[in-house]
Design an enzyme around this catalytic site. Structure first.
Site, mmCIF file in Angstrom:
data_model
loop_
_atom_site.group_PDB
_atom_site.id
_atom_site.type_symbol
_atom_site.label_atom_id
_atom_site.label_comp_id
_atom_site.label_asym_id
_atom_site.label_seq_id
_atom_site.Cartn_x
_atom_site.Cartn_y
_atom_site.Cartn_z
ATOM 1 N N ASP A 79 -8.237 22.578 49.774
ATOM 2 C CA ASP A 79 -7.048 21.610 49.732
ATOM 3 C C ASP A 79 -7.615 20.605 50.595
ATOM 4 O OD1 ASP A 79 -5.030 19.852 49.722
ATOM 5 O OD2 ASP A 79 -3.652 21.622 49.260
ATOM 6 N N ASN A 134 -19.393 13.280 40.045
ATOM 7 C CA ASN A 134 -20.341 11.922 39.594
ATOM 8 C C ASN A 134 -20.680 11.135 40.800
ATOM 9 O OD1 ASN A 134 -20.782 12.818 36.882
ATOM 10 N ND2 ASN A 134 -18.737 12.386 36.617
ATOM 11 N N LYS A 135 -19.117 11.169 41.363
ATOM 12 C CA LYS A 135 -18.974 9.871 42.577
ATOM 13 C C LYS A 135 -19.984 10.633 43.816
ATOM 14 C CE LYS A 135 -15.121 7.605 40.506
ATOM 15 N NZ LYS A 135 -14.874 8.771 39.853
ATOM 16 N N GLU A 176 -13.213 20.230 47.092
ATOM 17 C CA GLU A 176 -12.335 20.444 45.632
ATOM 18 C C GLU A 176 -11.949 21.542 45.675
ATOM 19 O OE1 GLU A 176 -12.360 18.879 42.529
ATOM 20 O OE2 GLU A 176 -11.006 20.623 42.290
ATOM 21 N N CYS A 219 -8.511 6.523 37.706
ATOM 22 C CA CYS A 219 -9.037 6.026 36.524
ATOM 23 C C CYS A 219 -7.670 5.729 35.407
ATOM 24 C CB CYS A 219 -9.736 7.075 35.778
ATOM 25 S SG CYS A 219 -9.349 8.673 35.587
ATOM 26 N N CYS A 260 -11.773 14.614 46.710
ATOM 27 C CA CYS A 260 -11.510 15.214 45.689
ATOM 28 C C CYS A 260 -12.459 15.156 44.499
ATOM 29 C CB CYS A 260 -10.280 14.298 44.911
ATOM 30 S SG CYS A 260 -8.750 14.721 46.129
HETATM 31 N N1 SAM Z 1 -14.557 12.035 41.896
HETATM 32 C C1 SAM Z 1 -14.739 12.941 40.739
HETATM 33 C C2 SAM Z 1 -15.911 12.299 39.959
HETATM 34 O O1 SAM Z 1 -16.286 11.211 40.064
HETATM 35 O O2 SAM Z 1 -16.521 13.160 39.037
HETATM 36 C C3 SAM Z 1 -13.551 12.973 39.887
HETATM 37 C C4 SAM Z 1 -12.139 13.468 41.085
HETATM 38 S S1 SAM Z 1 -10.977 13.957 39.740
HETATM 39 C C5 SAM Z 1 -10.142 12.683 39.266
HETATM 40 C C6 SAM Z 1 -9.935 14.963 40.877
HETATM 41 C C7 SAM Z 1 -10.224 16.012 41.534
HETATM 42 O O3 SAM Z 1 -9.586 16.373 42.401
HETATM 43 C C8 SAM Z 1 -9.948 17.205 40.487
HETATM 44 O O4 SAM Z 1 -11.159 17.983 40.279
HETATM 45 C C9 SAM Z 1 -8.963 18.115 41.193
HETATM 46 O O5 SAM Z 1 -9.109 19.361 40.899
HETATM 47 C C10 SAM Z 1 -9.189 17.744 42.423
HETATM 48 N N2 SAM Z 1 -7.949 18.179 43.446
HETATM 49 C C11 SAM Z 1 -6.752 17.557 43.153
HETATM 50 N N3 SAM Z 1 -5.958 18.059 44.336
HETATM 51 C C12 SAM Z 1 -6.755 18.045 45.284
HETATM 52 C C13 SAM Z 1 -6.554 18.415 46.918
HETATM 53 N N4 SAM Z 1 -5.349 18.599 47.131
HETATM 54 N N5 SAM Z 1 -7.702 18.825 47.755
HETATM 55 C C14 SAM Z 1 -8.975 18.628 47.109
HETATM 56 N N6 SAM Z 1 -9.211 18.467 45.663
HETATM 57 C C15 SAM Z 1 -8.115 18.237 44.717
#
Ligand code: SAM
Length: 295
Positions: A142, A96-97, A115, A221, A91
């Site tokens: 997904d 950033n990660k 993503e 978070c 995800c």
């Molecule tokens: N790891 C990221 C960072 O450190 O910058 C932050 C991730 S954020 C908490 C969660 C992300 O997961 C969002 O951008 C969201 O759109 C994505 N997301 C949600 N459901 C998902 C899925 N089923 N498959 C892939 N990405 C998904």
């Protein structure tokens, strides 16, 4: 508008992007204008005074440093990916990660940055470009649709799962809860939390299915038990049936998981008041791959 208020209650942390600049050079450069200290836990983290505004700093603009809190900077090192590994960031946006993983891997090996949301993929690509990482493949997909049995994923060593969460540990969210109107929405909040937790559990269970996997980090978070310890507790028996155990990253870190099941001391929590944001990290390691929590 609350989201634009800078959190001045904690120091300004910056993570040096070691793909572009070494830590000592970043330190010297920043010291020209600010008092700067090295963090005692993470080698690539520097600490500046509260409220330091670095948005327009040349080192930020050119991707040599990224403004990233201490807690969220602990997730990629907890996974500890080795140069040459294959890693999925399940995800990934805004990335950033992802780029922290790339730096730890010295841009060697391969990262698949997955993503779901098309509109967030651009941001992810921009972050990657700015970082200079060259081993990241972006997938607008997904994560739950990625087939773990697909031979192209047979060598995946590690997965970072940082799924959508309530964000209740972030400063913006904590300020938000001070609004009087917020108390009215408790039922819908519960509904939202349990929907998030359902997805978080599903995604973690999916991650466990990758056959070559040695390590999984699950992070949020959020400060809510339902998105953190409860997710881990419910998935743990399945994880154990695949040969995974909880492991204890950063053993010197004092703030651990809520004591709601045996092994929760392996988990990492950060306290919003003390550490700037509320964050949660769990690390699963395949038994034969490394030491377990008791070590
Ligand atoms: N790891 C990221 C960072 O450190 O910058 C932050 C991730 S954020 C908490 C969660 C992300 O997961 C969002 O951008 C969201 O759109 C994505 N997301 C949600 N459901 C998902 C899925 N089923 N498959 C892939 N990405 C998904």
């Amino acid at each position: 508008a609350l989201h634009e208020i800078p959190d001045v209650s904690v120091p300004r942390y910056v993570r040096v992007n070691t793909l572009k600049l070494d830590v000592d050079s970043a330190l010297l450069e920043l010291q020209k204008n600010y008092p700067v200290q090295k963090d005692n836990l993470l080698a690539e983290l520097l600490i500046l005074p509260k409220g330091t505004d670095l948005h327009d700093h040349p080192l930020v603009k050119n991707g040599s440093i990224f403004m990233q809190g201490k807690a969220s900077s602990m997730a990629a090192p907890a996974l500890s990916p080795q140069p040459g590994w294959e890693v999925i960031d399940a995800c990934a946006a805004p990335g950033n990660k992802t780029i922290h993983l790339a730096a730890l891997m010295k841009s060697r090996g391969k990262i698949v940055a997955c993503e779901l949301k098309k509109e967030r993929v651009k941001r992810l690509k921009d972050t990657i470009k700015l970082s200079g990482a060259s081993n990241i493949q972006v997938l607008n997909e997904d994560f739950l649709n990625i087939n773990p049995k697909d031979p192209s994923y047979s060598k995946v060593n590690a997965i970072l799962l940082d799924p959508s969460c309530s964000g209740s540990g972030t400063s913006a969210s904590r300020l938000d809860h001070l609004l009087p109107s917020k108390t009215a929405g408790q039922d819908t909040d519960m509904e939202r939390l349990s929907k998030l937790a359902t997805f978080q559990r599903k995604a973690l269970q999916h991650a466990l299915l990758f056959p070559g996997l040695e390590r999984i980090v699950y992070s949020t978070c959020s400060i809510n038990q339902i998105e953190n310890e409860d997710v881990i507790k419910s998935v743990l028996p399945i994880a154990e049936s695949y040969g995974f155990q909880l492991a204890k990253p950063f053993p010197e870190w004092q703030c651990r998981g809520l004591p709601v099941f045996e092994g929760s001391e392996c988990l990492i929590r950060t306290d919003p008041a003390e550490h700037g944001e509320g964050f949660f990290i769990a690390l699963f390691v395949r038994k034969d791959a490394s030491s377990d929590c008791s070590n």
